[in-house]
Motif scaffolding. Structure first.
Motif, short mmCIF file in Angstrom:
data_model
loop_
_atom_site.label_atom_id
_atom_site.label_comp_id
_atom_site.label_asym_id
_atom_site.label_seq_id
_atom_site.Cartn_x
_atom_site.Cartn_y
_atom_site.Cartn_z
N ILE A 139 0.86 -1.17 0.00
CA ILE A 139 0.00 0.00 0.00
C ILE A 139 0.90 1.23 0.00
O ILE A 139 1.77 1.38 0.87
N VAL A 140 0.70 2.12 -0.95
CA VAL A 140 1.45 3.37 -1.02
C VAL A 140 0.45 4.51 -0.86
O VAL A 140 -0.46 4.67 -1.67
N ASN A 141 0.62 5.26 0.20
CA ASN A 141 -0.29 6.36 0.53
C ASN A 141 0.39 7.69 0.20
O ASN A 141 1.45 7.99 0.74
N LEU A 142 -0.25 8.48 -0.67
CA LEU A 142 0.36 9.71 -1.18
C LEU A 142 -0.51 10.93 -0.95
O LEU A 142 -1.74 10.86 -1.06
N TYR A 143 0.14 12.03 -0.66
CA TYR A 143 -0.51 13.34 -0.72
C TYR A 143 0.30 14.19 -1.69
O TYR A 143 1.30 14.80 -1.33
N VAL A 144 -0.13 14.20 -2.93
CA VAL A 144 0.58 14.92 -4.00
C VAL A 144 0.42 16.43 -3.78
O VAL A 144 -0.67 16.90 -3.45
N PRO A 145 1.49 17.21 -3.97
CA PRO A 145 1.37 18.67 -3.81
C PRO A 145 0.26 19.24 -4.70
O PRO A 145 0.04 18.77 -5.82
N ASN A 146 -0.38 20.27 -4.20
CA ASN A 146 -1.44 20.91 -4.97
C ASN A 146 -0.89 21.71 -6.15
O ASN A 146 -1.43 21.66 -7.25
N GLY A 147 0.15 22.46 -5.92
CA GLY A 147 0.75 23.24 -7.00
C GLY A 147 0.32 24.68 -7.07
O GLY A 147 0.89 25.46 -7.85
N SER A 148 -0.71 25.04 -6.30
CA SER A 148 -1.17 26.44 -6.15
C SER A 148 -1.76 27.04 -7.43
O SER A 148 -2.95 27.27 -7.52
N ALA A 149 -0.94 27.28 -8.43
CA ALA A 149 -1.40 27.87 -9.69
C ALA A 149 -0.39 27.55 -10.79
O ALA A 149 0.80 27.45 -10.53
N VAL A 150 -0.89 27.40 -12.00
CA VAL A 150 -0.03 27.07 -13.13
C VAL A 150 1.03 28.15 -13.32
O VAL A 150 0.73 29.35 -13.29
N GLY A 151 2.27 27.71 -13.48
CA GLY A 151 3.36 28.64 -13.74
C GLY A 151 4.07 29.18 -12.53
O GLY A 151 5.05 29.91 -12.66
N THR A 152 3.63 28.80 -11.32
CA THR A 152 4.25 29.28 -10.10
C THR A 152 5.38 28.35 -9.65
O THR A 152 5.57 27.26 -10.20
N GLU A 153 6.13 28.77 -8.63
CA GLU A 153 7.18 27.92 -8.07
C GLU A 153 6.58 26.64 -7.49
O GLU A 153 7.18 25.57 -7.59
N LYS A 154 5.42 26.74 -6.88
CA LYS A 154 4.77 25.57 -6.30
C LYS A 154 4.32 24.60 -7.39
O LYS A 154 4.31 23.39 -7.19
#
Length: 262
Positions: free
Chosen positions: A108-123
Motif C-alpha cells: 500500500i502506497v499512501n500519497l498526498y501529492v502537492p497541490n501546486g497552487s497555480a499554473v506557472g508558479t514555483e509551487k
C-alpha cells in the motif's frame, strides 16, 4: 479486503467523523492525508481502541499522511529517501507526503501529492518535479519486488475532463493542466490502472468539493482521490466507490473517502 483513502483535512478536527465512519464500514486499511499534526500529538488511542495499528508521518499544521491497518504492516517506510536515496529525493521529504507498507502481500502506497497552487508558479514547478521523483520511487518497487501495488491518496490531479464538473479553461487550471496530466499519465504508463474506472465510465462522480459557493450542494466537484493498481491486483478488484455521506456532515472534510475492495 477493503482499502480506503481519505483526505481528512486535519485528523484532530475530523476525528469523530473518521471514528464513526470506521465503526460503520468494514475497512481493513485506511490511508489518510492532510493529518496536519506532528507524530507525538496524533490522536492514536481512539483508533487503536477500534483495533487498528497506526503508522504516522506528520508535520505541524500542514500535509501529513498515515495508514491505519487491521493487521501489522510489513516493511514500512516513510518519504522518498529510503527508496530512491538522498540525491534524488533532494529536500522533498521536508514535506510529509509519502508512506508505504505491506498488508497481506499487497504494498500500500499512501500519497498526498502537492497541490501546486497555480499554473506557472514555483509551487507548480515543485509539483511537477515531485511527480518525477514519485515515478522513480514507484519504479523501484515494480522492478525489485513481485508484490502487487495499491497506490492511493489525494493526487490533486483530475486526469480526464469528465473528472471535473466544468472542464472550461482546464488547460490553465491547477489540477487539470496538460503538464500535470502528462506527468500522471507517465507514471501510469508503468503499468498502473485506475480502479474506479474499472467499474464506471460516467462523469459527474467526484471526491472533492470546494467549501465555497455551495460546491458540494451543487455537485461542483473534482475526482482527484484515486486508487491505482498493478494489473493482477486490478483484476482482483470487485468494486471501487466514493462514499459521499461524510461530506454531508457538519464541518466535514472537503474530500470524501474512496474505497476499493478485492
Amino acid at each position: 479486503m477493503k482499502v480506503a483513502t481519505w483526505n481528512v483535512n486535519s485528523i484532530r478536527t475530523r476525528q469523530p467523523h473518521v471514528i464513526d465512519w470506521l465503526k460503520t464500514n468494514n475497512i481493513d486499511v485506511l490511508c489518510v492525508q492532510e493529518t496536519k499534526v506532528i507524530d507525538q500529538d496524533f490522536p492514536k488511542t481512539p483508533f487503536e481502541e477500534l483495533g487498528y495499528h497506526l503508522y504516522i508521518y506528520g508535520q505541524k499544521a500542514y500535509n501529513g499522511v498515515a495508514i491505519f491497518s487491521r493487521q501489522p504492516l510489513e516493511d514500512v517506510t516513510m518519504g522518498f529517501t529510503p527508496i530512491v536515496g538522498e540525491s534524488l529525493a533532494e529536500d522533498f521529504d521536508e514535506q510529509k507526503r509519502v508512506i508505504t507498507g505491506i498488508f497481506q502481500g499487497v504494498r500500500i502506497v499512501n500519497l498526498y501529492v502537492p497541490n501546486g497552487s497555480a499554473v506557472g508558479t514555483e509551487k507548480y514547478d515543485y509539483k511537477l518535479r515531485w511527480l518525477k521523483v514519485l515515478k522513480q520511487y514507484l519504479t523501484q518497487f515494480l522492478e525489485k519486488s513481485k508484490q502487487e501495488l495499491c497506490i492511493c491518496g489525494d493526487f490533486n490531479i483530475a486526469l480526464e475532463d469528465k473528472d471535473i464538473y466544468n472542464s472550461k479553461s482546464k488547460e490553465d487550471h491547477i489540477m487539470s493542466s496538460p503538464l500535470e496530466r502528462e506527468s500522471l499519465k507517465d507514471i501510469l504508463d508503468l503499468g498502473l490502472k485506475d480502479a474506479f474506472r474499472k467499474f464506471t465510465s460516467e462523469g459527474g462522480q467526484f471526491s472533492w468539493w470546494d467549501y465555497r459557493s455551495g460546491g458540494f450542494q451543487r455537485n461542483r466537484g473534482w475526482r482527484i482521490d484515486h486508487h491505482y493498481l498493478t494489473p493482477k491486483l486490478y483484476e482482483k478488484a470487485i468494486s471501487c466507490t466514493i462514499d459521499i455521506e461524510p461530506r454531508k456532515l457538519t464541518q466535514p472534510s472537503d474530500h470524501a473517502p474512496v474505497i476499493v475492495e478485492f
